[in-house]
Design a protein around this motif. Structure first.
Motif, PDB file in Angstrom:
ATOM      1  N   LEU A  45       0.853  -1.181   0.000  1.00  0.00           N
ATOM      2  CA  LEU A  45       0.000   0.000   0.000  1.00  0.00           C
ATOM      3  C   LEU A  45       0.893   1.238   0.000  1.00  0.00           C
ATOM      4  N   ASP A  46       0.554   2.164  -0.871  1.00  0.00           N
ATOM      5  CA  ASP A  46       1.283   3.431  -0.910  1.00  0.00           C
ATOM      6  C   ASP A  46       0.390   4.453  -1.586  1.00  0.00           C
ATOM      7  N   LEU A  47       0.836   5.700  -1.582  1.00  0.00           N
ATOM      8  CA  LEU A  47       0.112   6.715  -2.337  1.00  0.00           C
ATOM      9  C   LEU A  47       0.022   6.295  -3.793  1.00  0.00           C
ATOM     10  N   ASP A  48      -1.117   6.563  -4.410  1.00  0.00           N
ATOM     11  CA  ASP A  48      -1.360   6.078  -5.769  1.00  0.00           C
ATOM     12  C   ASP A  48      -0.624   6.960  -6.773  1.00  0.00           C
ATOM     13  N   ARG A  49       0.637   6.604  -7.013  1.00  0.00           N
ATOM     14  CA  ARG A  49       1.481   7.331  -7.948  1.00  0.00           C
ATOM     15  C   ARG A  49       2.069   6.345  -8.950  1.00  0.00           C
ATOM     16  N   PRO A  50       2.367   6.805 -10.167  1.00  0.00           N
ATOM     17  CA  PRO A  50       2.938   5.897 -11.172  1.00  0.00           C
ATOM     18  C   PRO A  50       4.218   5.210 -10.698  1.00  0.00           C
ATOM     19  N   THR A  51       5.071   5.945  -9.987  1.00  0.00           N
ATOM     20  CA  THR A  51       6.320   5.334  -9.527  1.00  0.00           C
ATOM     21  C   THR A  51       6.056   4.196  -8.540  1.00  0.00           C
ATOM     22  N   ALA A  52       5.086   4.380  -7.661  1.00  0.00           N
ATOM     23  CA  ALA A  52       4.766   3.335  -6.689  1.00  0.00           C
ATOM     24  C   ALA A  52       4.184   2.110  -7.391  1.00  0.00           C
ATOM     25  N   ARG A  53       3.287   2.343  -8.330  1.00  0.00           N
ATOM     26  CA  ARG A  53       2.719   1.221  -9.092  1.00  0.00           C
ATOM     27  C   ARG A  53       3.805   0.483  -9.872  1.00  0.00           C
ATOM     28  N   ALA A  54       4.763   1.231 -10.407  1.00  0.00           N
ATOM     29  CA  ALA A  54       5.837   0.617 -11.191  1.00  0.00           C
ATOM     30  C   ALA A  54       6.706  -0.282 -10.319  1.00  0.00           C
ATOM     31  N   VAL A  55       7.015   0.161  -9.096  1.00  0.00           N
ATOM     32  CA  VAL A  55       7.814  -0.657  -8.182  1.00  0.00           C
ATOM     33  C   VAL A  55       7.077  -1.948  -7.841  1.00  0.00           C
ATOM     34  N   ALA A  56       5.800  -1.830  -7.546  1.00  0.00           N
ATOM     35  CA  ALA A  56       5.009  -3.023  -7.222  1.00  0.00           C
ATOM     36  C   ALA A  56       4.991  -3.998  -8.393  1.00  0.00           C
ATOM     37  N   ALA A  57       4.786  -3.475  -9.588  1.00  0.00           N
ATOM     38  CA  ALA A  57       4.740  -4.336 -10.777  1.00  0.00           C
ATOM     39  C   ALA A  57       6.090  -4.997 -11.019  1.00  0.00           C
ATOM     40  N   GLU A  58       7.164  -4.233 -10.833  1.00  0.00           N
ATOM     41  CA  GLU A  58       8.518  -4.769 -11.056  1.00  0.00           C
ATOM     42  C   GLU A  58       8.788  -5.985 -10.187  1.00  0.00           C
ATOM     43  N   HIS A  59       8.262  -5.982  -8.969  1.00  0.00           N
ATOM     44  CA  HIS A  59       8.535  -7.067  -8.028  1.00  0.00           C
ATOM     45  C   HIS A  59       7.389  -8.073  -7.919  1.00  0.00           C
ATOM     46  N   GLY A  60       6.392  -7.955  -8.779  1.00  0.00           N
ATOM     47  CA  GLY A  60       5.291  -8.904  -8.758  1.00  0.00           C
ATOM     48  C   GLY A  60       4.423  -8.796  -7.527  1.00  0.00           C
ATOM     49  N   LEU A  61       4.287  -7.592  -6.993  1.00  0.00           N
ATOM     50  CA  LEU A  61       3.490  -7.353  -5.800  1.00  0.00           C
ATOM     51  C   LEU A  61       2.136  -6.768  -6.179  1.00  0.00           C
ATOM     52  N   GLY A  62       1.095  -7.153  -5.464  1.00  0.00           N
ATOM     53  CA  GLY A  62      -0.172  -6.475  -5.632  1.00  0.00           C
ATOM     54  C   GLY A  62      -0.045  -5.043  -5.127  1.00  0.00           C
ATOM     55  N   PHE A  63      -0.890  -4.164  -5.631  1.00  0.00           N
ATOM     56  CA  PHE A  63      -0.785  -2.758  -5.242  1.00  0.00           C
ATOM     57  C   PHE A  63      -2.145  -2.215  -4.835  1.00  0.00           C
ATOM     58  N   VAL A  64      -2.139  -1.501  -3.705  1.00  0.00           N
ATOM     59  CA  VAL A  64      -3.326  -0.797  -3.236  1.00  0.00           C
ATOM     60  C   VAL A  64      -2.932   0.663  -3.055  1.00  0.00           C
ATOM     61  N   GLY A  65      -3.577   1.554  -3.808  1.00  0.00           N
ATOM     62  CA  GLY A  65      -3.298   2.978  -3.687  1.00  0.00           C
ATOM     63  C   GLY A  65      -4.204   3.610  -2.655  1.00  0.00           C
ATOM     64  N   ALA A  66      -3.608   4.311  -1.686  1.00  0.00           N
ATOM     65  CA  ALA A  66      -4.416   4.928  -0.630  1.00  0.00           C
ATOM     66  C   ALA A  66      -3.621   6.028   0.052  1.00  0.00           C
ATOM     67  N   ASP A  67      -4.341   6.997   0.567  1.00  0.00           N
ATOM     68  CA  ASP A  67      -3.781   8.071   1.378  1.00  0.00           C
ATOM     69  C   ASP A  67      -4.180   7.789   2.818  1.00  0.00           C
ATOM     70  N   LEU A  68      -3.232   7.356   3.620  1.00  0.00           N
ATOM     71  CA  LEU A  68      -3.551   6.917   4.980  1.00  0.00           C
ATOM     72  C   LEU A  68      -3.884   8.060   5.925  1.00  0.00           C
ATOM     73  N   SER A  69      -3.807   9.284   5.455  1.00  0.00           N
ATOM     74  CA  SER A  69      -4.285  10.398   6.275  1.00  0.00           C
ATOM     75  C   SER A  69      -5.787  10.571   6.155  1.00  0.00           C
TER      76      SER A  69
END
Length: 264
Positions: A45-69
């Motif tokens: 889980l991280d802020l929904d940004r292209p860079t974060a999605r790219a890291v998740a995809a690179e490592h075969g991780l599922g991704f959840v975009g969210a602002d925890l504030s």
């Protein structure tokens, strides 16, 4: 004859699922990748940004975009993670950030955001994930606190307040979760060589007029017995054990990985 004291070492790790917040860099990414090696299905889980999605995809991780504030994002994130992974057995509350300022000058909106991301969000994520985490009888909540959950340093009032509170939350949740087979523990690292810390080292080297190595040895590691920064993988190795069936009897623990900082 088998013991009935807890789950056996042969209890299947395969099929278990984990959500790691702040999981696209630093400690969070190291934990997510270690969990993958351990056979868990993992979403970060991280802020929904292209860079974060790219890291998740690179490592075969599922991704959840969210602002925890945002409270509504915390609830939605748990729902999405459960649907993405087909359940949830491990929650790692790792997301956070630092802001350095004296109390008199500390921005009030920054204080609010830091307390929400690092203390309120772990409470909300744990609350919303509770039914999923207790379903298997081997649920785990791992809160990544800090050595600053025990001690204080100047100019970090919000960060230190949040980390002290996270330890209190850990202990309380552990008492409430025990009969449901859900363990709740905190890991308290010392300084870890992450992009955030590397930036702090560079900033202090400039402002103090000393080298980066001198910042590490004479400023950050001065109270420590071992004069070496931790690596994210060191924290991931400890998280791996805490998440494993072998750690069924550990709950409410505050695990210091602090280079001897608090031994004084």
């Amino acid at each position: 004859m088998t013991s009935s004291a807890g789950p056996s070492q042969s209890s299947a790790v395969q099929g278990r699922a984990a959500l790691v917040t702040g999981g696209t860099s630093g400690i969070g990414l190291a934990i997510a990748r270690r969990f993958q090696q351990d056979g868990l299905q993992v979403a970060v889980l991280d802020l929904d940004r292209p860079t974060a999605r790219a890291v998740a995809a690179e490592h075969g991780l599922g991704f959840v975009g969210a602002d925890l504030s945002r409270r509504e994002d915390c609830r939605r994130a748990v729902t999405e993670a459960g649907e993405l992974l087909g359940g949830l057995d491990v929650l790692v509350n790792n997301a956070g950030f630092q802001h350095i300022d004296p109390i008199a000058d500390f921005p009030e909106d920054t204080w609010d955001a830091m307390l929400h991301v690092m203390l309120t969000a772990p409470f909300l994520l744990s609350k919303y994930a509770w039914p999923l985490l207790t379903r298997s009888g081997q649920g785990r909540i791992i809160n990544v606190a800090s050595i600053h959950g025990h001690v204080a340093s100047p100019y970090k009032s919000a960060y230190i307040s949040a980390k002290h509170g996270l330890i209190g939350l850990t202990r309380t949740a552990a008492l409430e979760a025990g009969e449901q087979g859900l363990t709740v523990n905190a890991i308290c690292p010392g300084y870890v060589r992450t992009p955030l810390v590397e930036g702090q080292i560079a900033d202090q080297a400039r402002t103090r007029g000393i080298t980066a190595q001198e910042v590490e040895q004479k400023v950050m590691l001065e109270p420590a017995a071992i004069k070496r920064l931790l690596d994210p993988e060191d924290i991931a190795a400890l998280a791996s054990y805490v998440a494993s069936p072998a750690a069924w009897g550990m709950t409410g623990a505050v695990l210091d990985l602090d280079l001897g900082w608090t031994a004084r």
